[in-house]
Design a protein around this motif. Structure first.
Motif, PDB file in Angstrom:
ATOM      1  N   UNK A  41       0.730  -1.209  -0.057  1.00 19.28           N
ATOM      2  CA  UNK A  41       0.048   0.182   0.047  1.00 19.28           C
ATOM      3  C   UNK A  41       0.787   1.273   0.060  1.00 19.28           C
ATOM      4  N   UNK A  42       2.096   1.241   0.578  1.00 15.82           N
ATOM      5  CA  UNK A  42       2.839   2.158   0.603  1.00 15.82           C
ATOM      6  C   UNK A  42       3.350   2.632  -0.503  1.00 15.82           C
ATOM      7  N   UNK A  43       3.848   1.631  -1.301  1.00 15.33           N
ATOM      8  CA  UNK A  43       4.473   1.472  -2.684  1.00 15.33           C
ATOM      9  C   UNK A  43       3.317   1.964  -3.830  1.00 15.33           C
ATOM     10  N   UNK A  64      -4.707  15.737 -17.007  1.00 14.61           N
ATOM     11  CA  UNK A  64      -6.085  15.076 -16.900  1.00 14.61           C
ATOM     12  C   UNK A  64      -5.845  13.445 -17.034  1.00 14.61           C
ATOM     13  N   UNK A  65      -4.923  13.163 -18.069  1.00 15.83           N
ATOM     14  CA  UNK A  65      -4.583  11.620 -18.144  1.00 15.83           C
ATOM     15  C   UNK A  65      -3.781  11.291 -16.916  1.00 15.83           C
ATOM     16  N   UNK A  66      -2.879  12.225 -16.260  1.00 18.03           N
ATOM     17  CA  UNK A  66      -2.305  11.875 -15.047  1.00 18.03           C
ATOM     18  C   UNK A  66      -3.236  11.466 -13.885  1.00 18.03           C
ATOM     19  N   UNK A  67      -4.323  12.364 -13.899  1.00 18.88           N
ATOM     20  CA  UNK A  67      -5.175  12.188 -12.691  1.00 18.88           C
ATOM     21  C   UNK A  67      -6.034  10.785 -12.969  1.00 18.88           C
ATOM     22  N   UNK A  68      -6.286  10.457 -14.272  1.00 21.29           N
ATOM     23  CA  UNK A  68      -6.624   9.217 -14.487  1.00 21.29           C
ATOM     24  C   UNK A  68      -5.996   8.031 -13.974  1.00 21.29           C
ATOM     25  N   UNK A  69      -4.390   8.062 -14.124  1.00 17.59           N
ATOM     26  CA  UNK A  69      -3.608   7.206 -13.754  1.00 17.59           C
ATOM     27  C   UNK A  69      -3.768   7.152 -12.105  1.00 17.59           C
ATOM     28  N   UNK A  73      -4.642   3.851  -9.793  1.00 22.63           N
ATOM     29  CA  UNK A  73      -3.671   3.394  -8.754  1.00 22.63           C
ATOM     30  C   UNK A  73      -4.683   3.210  -7.285  1.00 22.63           C
ATOM     31  N   UNK A  74      -5.549   4.334  -7.052  1.00 21.51           N
ATOM     32  CA  UNK A  74      -6.321   4.362  -5.826  1.00 21.51           C
ATOM     33  C   UNK A  74      -7.226   3.089  -5.802  1.00 21.51           C
ATOM     34  N   UNK A 106     -11.627   4.061  -2.366  1.00 17.99           N
ATOM     35  CA  UNK A 106     -12.389   3.929  -3.517  1.00 17.99           C
ATOM     36  C   UNK A 106     -13.055   5.432  -3.906  1.00 17.99           C
ATOM     37  N   UNK A 107     -13.625   6.038  -2.835  1.00 13.71           N
ATOM     38  CA  UNK A 107     -14.260   7.380  -3.199  1.00 13.71           C
ATOM     39  C   UNK A 107     -13.244   8.371  -3.598  1.00 13.71           C
ATOM     40  N   UNK A 108     -11.918   8.317  -3.042  1.00 12.08           N
ATOM     41  CA  UNK A 108     -10.732   9.158  -3.596  1.00 12.08           C
ATOM     42  C   UNK A 108     -10.526   8.873  -4.854  1.00 12.08           C
ATOM     43  N   UNK A 109     -10.387   7.616  -5.364  1.00 11.24           N
ATOM     44  CA  UNK A 109     -10.057   7.391  -6.537  1.00 11.24           C
ATOM     45  C   UNK A 109     -11.051   7.888  -7.686  1.00 11.24           C
ATOM     46  N   UNK A 110     -12.270   7.582  -7.345  1.00 16.99           N
ATOM     47  CA  UNK A 110     -13.335   8.169  -8.319  1.00 16.99           C
ATOM     48  C   UNK A 110     -13.462   9.529  -8.284  1.00 16.99           C
ATOM     49  N   UNK A 111     -13.162  10.125  -7.385  1.00 16.56           N
ATOM     50  CA  UNK A 111     -13.317  11.642  -7.409  1.00 16.56           C
ATOM     51  C   UNK A 111     -12.002  12.165  -8.151  1.00 16.56           C
TER      52      UNK A 111
END
Length: 336
Positions: A41-43, A64-69, A73-74, A106-111
Motif C-alpha cells: 500500500x505504501x508503494x 487530466x490523463x495523469x489524474x486518471x492514472x 492506482x487508488x 475508492x471514493x478518493x479514486x473516483x473523485x
C-alpha cells in the motif's frame, strides 16, 4: 527527469501488486503477513505521487490523463484493502476498519478520475477542453513568450523562414492555412499569391517581428516550428484570417491558446465575404482533414526521380511536395 518519474511510477505500482500477491499467498498458508500488505500500500501511494509529479513536469500526457492514472492506482489500492478484509474474515481474524478504509480509498479514486470531467465547459469537444484546461506535458518553455526573430526568406502565406537559434528555421503559422501557390496536384489555388504577398508585406514593413509558441509541441512532423507570428505587435495569423486570405485549420490541442480569437476573425471575414469567402468554396483542400496536414508530397512522389519529373529544380522546404527524407543535405531544398 519527467519521463523517469513516470517510469518509476509504473514500476512502483507493479512492485506493489507483486508484493501484495506474495503477501496474500503467504498469509493464506502461514498467517500474519501484515508487513507485506503495508509495504504494498505504501508503494502504491508512492506510485500515485510519482505519477502526479510526472504529469506536472511533463512526460507525454496531459494532467487530466495523469489524474486518471492516479485514480486507477487508488482503485487498485481499494480493491487490495477489500481483498484483505475478505481473507481476514474468512480466517476469523480481526478485520475491523478495513471496509471503511476501502470505501475512503475508492471514493478518493473516483473523485480524482472525474475531476477533469467537472472542469469541462464545452460538451461538444471534451478532448479539446481537457487539454486546454490542464495543458500538455510537452509544454514549450517559451510558451506565451514573444521571441524576436528576423526573416531569413519567404516561402508562402503561412510559412516563413526566420533566423532562430543560430539557423534559418522554417516556421508554420499556427491554426491557419492559406491557399497554395504551387500545389503538386492542383497547382496554384485562388488567392494563394495574394496571401503570400500579404505576409511578405506585413513582415517587410514591420520594425519588430516576434514569434510565440503555444503550450504543446513546438514542431510538426516536417520539423517546422509552429508559432503565432507578430509584426509590430499585430498577429499575422489573425490578420490573414480577418482579411479572408486564410482559414482556421489544423487545430491540434493543446496548441489552441488563440483559437477563439482566430475563429472570431474568420466568422467576421466570412460574414463580409472577404477573400476566399467570396468564392463558391474557400478553396479546394483535396480532402485534407482538419487536425493533420496532408502528406501529399509523400503520396505523390515516392523518390527524387519522380519529383524531378514535375519539379526539375527540386522544391523548397514548406512546399507540399517537400519531405525531409528527400533533403539529404538538410539545406531546405529537396531533390535539387
Amino acid at each position: 527527469m519527467d519521463l523517469l518519474f513516470l517510469v518509476l511510477s509504473f514500476l512502483a505500482a507493479l512492485a506493489a501488486v507483486v508484493v501484495f500477491g506474495v503477501g496474500l499467498f503467504r498469509y493464506v498458508g502461514q498467517g500474519k503477513y501484515r508487513q507485506a500488505w503495508q509495504m504494498s500500500f505504501m508503494m502504491m501511494t508512492i506510485a500515485s505521487v510519482l505519477a502526479l509529479m510526472a504529469t506536472l513536469m511533463g512526460a507525454g500526457m496531459s494532467l487530466g490523463a495523469g489524474l486518471m492514472v492516479m485514480g486507477i492506482y487508488l482503485l487498485l489500492t481499494a480493491a487490495g484493502i477489500l481483498l484483505v478484509y475478505i481473507v481476514k474474515k474468512a480466517k476469523n481474524d480481526n478485520a475491523q476498519g478495513y471496509v471503511r478504509y476501502a470505501a475512503i480509498t475508492l471514493l478518493a479514486g473516483l473523485a480524482v478520475m472525474i475531476i477533469p470531467l467537472f472542469m469541462m465547459d464545452d460538451a461538444d469537444d471534451p478532448v479539446r477542453e481537457i487539454n486546454e484546461t490542464f495543458g500538455s506535458e510537452e509544454k514549450s518553455e517559451e510558451a506565451g513568450e514573444r521571441i524576436p526573430v528576423e526573416v531569413a526568406s519567404f516561402v508562402d502565406g503561412d510559412t516563413t523562414k526566420f533566423h532562430f537559434e543560430g539557423e534559418a528555421a522554417s516556421f508554420r503559422y499556427l491554426l491557419i492555412d492559406t491557399p497554395e501557390t504551387n500545389h503538386p496536384r492542383i497547382g496554384e489555388q485562388p488567392l494563394g499569391k495574394e496571401a503570400s504577398a500579404r505576409t511578405k508585406e506585413l513582415l517587410e514593413e514591420a520594425e519588430e517581428i516576434e514569434v510565440e509558441f503555444d503550450v504543446g509541441p513546438r514542431q510538426d512532423h516536417y520539423e517546422r516550428y509552429l508559432a503565432y507570428v507578430y509584426a509590430d505587435g499585430e498577429m499575422v495569423n489573425e490578420i490573414l484570417v480577418r482579411e479572408g486570405l486564410a482559414q482556421v485549420k489544423y487545430v491540434n490541442p493543446p496548441n489552441t491558446t488563440h483559437l477563439d480569437r482566430l475563429e472570431e476573425a474568420e466568422q467576421e471575414a466570412e460574414a463580409e465575404g472577404l477573400g476566399i469567402w467570396s468564392l463558391d468554396q474557400p478553396y479546394d483542400s483535396e480532402g485534407e482533414e482538419d487536425g493533420a496536414e496532408s502528406d501529399a508530397g509523400n503520396e505523390e512522389f515516392q523518390n527524387c526521380a519522380e519529383l524531378r519529373e514535375v519539379y526539375p529544380e527540386g522544391v523548397p522546404e514548406g512546399h507540399p511536395a517537400y519531405t525531409l527524407q528527400m533533403d539529404g543535405d538538410r539545406d531546405g531544398m529537396a531533390c535539387e
